[in-house]
Design a protein around this motif. Structure first.
Motif, mmCIF file in Angstrom:
data_model
loop_
_atom_site.group_PDB
_atom_site.id
_atom_site.type_symbol
_atom_site.label_atom_id
_atom_site.label_comp_id
_atom_site.label_asym_id
_atom_site.label_seq_id
_atom_site.Cartn_x
_atom_site.Cartn_y
_atom_site.Cartn_z
ATOM 1 N N PHE A 395 -37.559 -5.357 58.251
ATOM 2 C CA PHE A 395 -37.219 -5.973 59.535
ATOM 3 C C PHE A 395 -37.960 -5.274 60.675
ATOM 4 N N THR A 396 -38.017 -3.948 60.634
ATOM 5 C CA THR A 396 -38.736 -3.180 61.653
ATOM 6 C C THR A 396 -40.204 -3.578 61.697
ATOM 7 N N LEU A 397 -40.806 -3.736 60.529
ATOM 8 C CA LEU A 397 -42.217 -4.117 60.469
ATOM 9 C C LEU A 397 -42.434 -5.529 61.004
ATOM 10 N N LEU A 398 -41.490 -6.424 60.701
ATOM 11 C CA LEU A 398 -41.585 -7.788 61.246
ATOM 12 C C LEU A 398 -41.537 -7.764 62.763
ATOM 13 N N VAL A 399 -40.611 -6.992 63.314
ATOM 14 C CA VAL A 399 -40.493 -6.887 64.774
ATOM 15 C C VAL A 399 -41.777 -6.314 65.368
ATOM 16 N N ALA A 400 -42.371 -5.320 64.680
ATOM 17 C CA ALA A 400 -43.616 -4.725 65.167
ATOM 18 C C ALA A 400 -44.708 -5.783 65.279
ATOM 19 N N ILE A 401 -44.729 -6.742 64.342
ATOM 20 C CA ILE A 401 -45.712 -7.828 64.390
ATOM 21 C C ILE A 401 -45.371 -8.818 65.508
ATOM 22 N N ILE A 407 -43.793 -10.251 74.323
ATOM 23 C CA ILE A 407 -43.822 -8.944 74.958
ATOM 24 C C ILE A 407 -42.468 -8.523 75.514
ATOM 25 N N SER A 408 -41.686 -9.463 75.986
ATOM 26 C CA SER A 408 -40.389 -9.115 76.579
ATOM 27 C C SER A 408 -39.437 -8.622 75.496
ATOM 28 N N GLY A 409 -38.995 -7.359 75.618
ATOM 29 C CA GLY A 409 -38.100 -6.791 74.623
ATOM 30 C C GLY A 409 -36.764 -7.504 74.550
ATOM 31 N N SER A 410 -36.208 -7.856 75.695
ATOM 32 C CA SER A 410 -34.912 -8.536 75.695
ATOM 33 C C SER A 410 -35.035 -9.955 75.149
ATOM 34 N N ALA A 411 -36.147 -10.632 75.452
ATOM 35 C CA ALA A 411 -36.343 -11.990 74.957
ATOM 36 C C ALA A 411 -36.486 -12.000 73.438
ATOM 37 N N LEU A 412 -37.255 -11.060 72.907
ATOM 38 C CA LEU A 412 -37.436 -11.000 71.459
ATOM 39 C C LEU A 412 -36.134 -10.639 70.755
ATOM 40 N N TRP A 413 -35.372 -9.706 71.316
ATOM 41 C CA TRP A 413 -34.094 -9.319 70.700
ATOM 42 C C TRP A 413 -33.106 -10.493 70.738
ATOM 43 N N SER A 414 -33.131 -11.259 71.811
ATOM 44 C CA SER A 414 -32.223 -12.404 71.890
ATOM 45 C C SER A 414 -32.570 -13.476 70.870
ATOM 46 N N LEU A 415 -33.820 -13.472 70.392
ATOM 47 C CA LEU A 415 -34.231 -14.430 69.375
ATOM 48 C C LEU A 415 -33.894 -13.954 67.960
ATOM 49 N N VAL A 416 -34.151 -12.686 67.671
ATOM 50 C CA VAL A 416 -33.968 -12.204 66.298
ATOM 51 C C VAL A 416 -32.563 -11.683 66.032
ATOM 52 N N GLY A 441 -39.446 -0.949 66.031
ATOM 53 C CA GLY A 441 -40.562 -1.865 65.811
ATOM 54 C C GLY A 441 -41.142 -2.408 67.100
ATOM 55 N N GLU A 442 -40.271 -2.806 68.015
ATOM 56 C CA GLU A 442 -40.730 -3.428 69.266
ATOM 57 C C GLU A 442 -41.511 -2.453 70.131
ATOM 58 N N SER A 443 -41.048 -1.213 70.201
ATOM 59 C CA SER A 443 -41.696 -0.237 71.066
ATOM 60 C C SER A 443 -43.020 0.261 70.500
#
Length: 512
Positions: A395-401, A407-416, A441-443
């Protein structure tokens, strides 16, 4: 010889990894000017939206349950969107206001000589052997100021290294590694903790309302991460990045003269002004029902955190004016806006670039392609149905991709989060651990993608010291940190899990 970089030394600096970075830099630097690159990406985006829109591509949003359809930019609605939002995509682009605001204050302080004096003073007090560590460490702590750290820390770090006779781009890379790649870590509770934990708790309400994720739930892990990343960042800077850069032979010079009595008095006055400014802020935070606090009287999600940029602007203006008046660089009130105007001139290229970046991101969001892509990739990982802790790593690797594109950390977290928090909850993993894995992953990858809105301004800082630099130069500088940080973070996460170390107060990786 290239006056900015000893390329012979750089290319003969052996090793497969250095050769890989050289290839990345050469290929990256053959890419078009960032303005043209984003123009081409925008045209490609239009074509993709047409194809997916014609196929009626859609997904069910995991948070709202609504069907999200990919919008076609060449449709009637799409053309109306383009014509009706060109100006708002530019003027409403959040980083533009942040950068301009911060540079008004930072530029004032820099133009009157405050930063140069501070660097000279700091060099005489800091052991040279720990400079790299301190730069990365301060960069990581800088996320308390949110995105402002991207604008403030890297150029200051470059000046520190230049003053020490080291390559300024190595200092810039170290500062950016801390402020950007290490963005989510800190020994303090920052706005990121409050924002992400709020989304996590909201997701859990539909599954198990008794479970809440607080801003403290990743604190232990992120505190340890701060020191680990600072150490590794210093190692990467000293052993990989700087040797690869070679000796700096550019025309930018550091002012290493001893401070005059006038400059020392000015620094003293500036320190007093800074302390008084911060004392006022602290006093306001201690007052009951303070306008800087949240309605419940806490600092989390408060106007203080959301308004950190104007507060920092006020600090830079206060200290810049104090120092400028003390050294007689500011002789009248009219000098202040004139100096600020000079500082803004240096951002003209960035402002031009932001116009096309704002259009691209606006179009990307409107098409819903980001949502379509994230949900489909996340569903693919969910279908693998792994049941051990290595599912978290995957999951961490997927988020890294995904972070390379969203780019928005909050937007991506709200999706996954609505997909993976319930999935791992059913496997008995605490939502705080899923959130932690997401943050790692995101950072880790957010500073190696040109889609990052701060990539352009950082590239502008790079061009100060290497006029021939391009996108590939900046990417090759940051890739070593990305790889080392991501691997170390994953290993640290596994260590916390296998040794059952709490990731926050009373929070372990499992639920029961």
């Amino acid at each position: 010889m290239n006056k900015h970089l000893d390329t012979t030394q750089k290319e003969n600096n052996g090793g497969a990894f250095n050769k890989f970075l050289n290839v990345v830099e050469k290929i990256g630097n053959k890419l078009p000017h960032p303005f043209m690159l984003f123009l081409y990406l925008t045209l490609i985006l239009v074509a993709i939206s047409f194809i997916l829109g014609s196929m009626n591509a859609s997904v069910v949003h995991p948070n709202t349950g609504e069907t999200v359809t990919v919008n076609n930019l060449l449709s009637k609605e799409g053309i109306r969107y383009i014509l009706g939002n060109t100006l708002s995509n530019f003027t409403g682009f959040a980083p533009l206001g942040l950068v301009l605001t911060m540079m008004l204050g930072i530029g004032l302080s820099e133009k009157v000589g405050l930063f140069s004096a501070l660097m000279t003073k700091a060099i005489t007090k800091t052991p040279k052997r720990i400079v790299s560590f301190m730069v990365v460490f301060i960069g990581i702590l800088g996320n308390i100021a949110s995105d402002a750290a991207f604008v403030v820390i890297p150029p200051l770090a470059a000046l520190v290294f230049l003053s020490l006779g080291r390559h300024p781009l190595a200092g810039l890379a170290a500062g950016l590694a801390g402020a950007g790649i290490g963005f989510t870590a800190n020994i303090l509770i920052a706005g990121t903790d409050a924002l992400l934990s709020g989304i996590s708790t909201e997701v859990m309400k539909t599954i198990d309302p008794s479970i809440m994720v607080s801003p403290l739930d990743n604190w232990f892990f992120m505190s340890v991460s701060t020191f680990l990343l600072a150490f590794l960042g210093a190692f990467v800077t000293d052993k990989i990045v700087e040797p690869r850069l070679g000796k700096y032979n550019g025309d930018k010079k550091a002012d290493l003269h001893d401070l005059s009595p006038l400059e020392n008095r000015a620094l003293r006055n500036t320190g007093i002004a800074a302390l008084l400014y911060m004392a006022v802020i602290v006093t306001l935070l201690l007052i009951p029902n303070s306008p800087l606090l949240n309605d419940d009287g806490t600092i989390l999600r408060s106007p203080f955190l959301s308004g950190i940029v104007p507060l920092l602007f006020g600090l830079f203006v206060t200290t810049g004016i104090t120092y400028g008046v003390s050294v007689k660089e500011i002789k009248s009130a009219a000098d202040v806006p004139n100096i600020m105007a000079e500082a803004i001139k240096d951002l003209s290229g960035y402002i031009v670039l932001i116009f096309i970046i704002g259009q691209f991101i606006g179009y990307f969001n409107w098409t819903n392609i980001a949502t379509w892509m994230a949900v489909n990739l996340a569903s693919l990982l969910e279908a693998i149905n792994l049941t051990n802790v290595f599912a978290i790593v995957l999951f961490t690797l997927l988020v890294a991709i995904l972070s390379l594109f969203i780019i928005s950390g909050s937007a991506l977290w709200s999706l996954v989060a609505p997909i993976f928090v319930p999935t791992f909850y059913l496997l008995d993993y605490h939502p705080a651990l899923v959130q932690l894995a997401y943050r790692v992953g995101e950072s880790s990858t957010n500073m190696v993608t040109p889609l990052n809105p701060y990539f352009a301004i950082i590239l502008g800082f790079v061009l100060i010291y290497n006029k021939k630099a391009g996108i590939g130069t900046l990417m090759s500088l940051m890739i070593p940190y990305t790889i080392v940080f991501l691997i170390a973070w994953i290993l640290l996460m596994l260590a916390f899990v296998f040794f059952n170390i709490p990731i926050g107060p009373g929070v372990h990786y499992y639920l029961n």
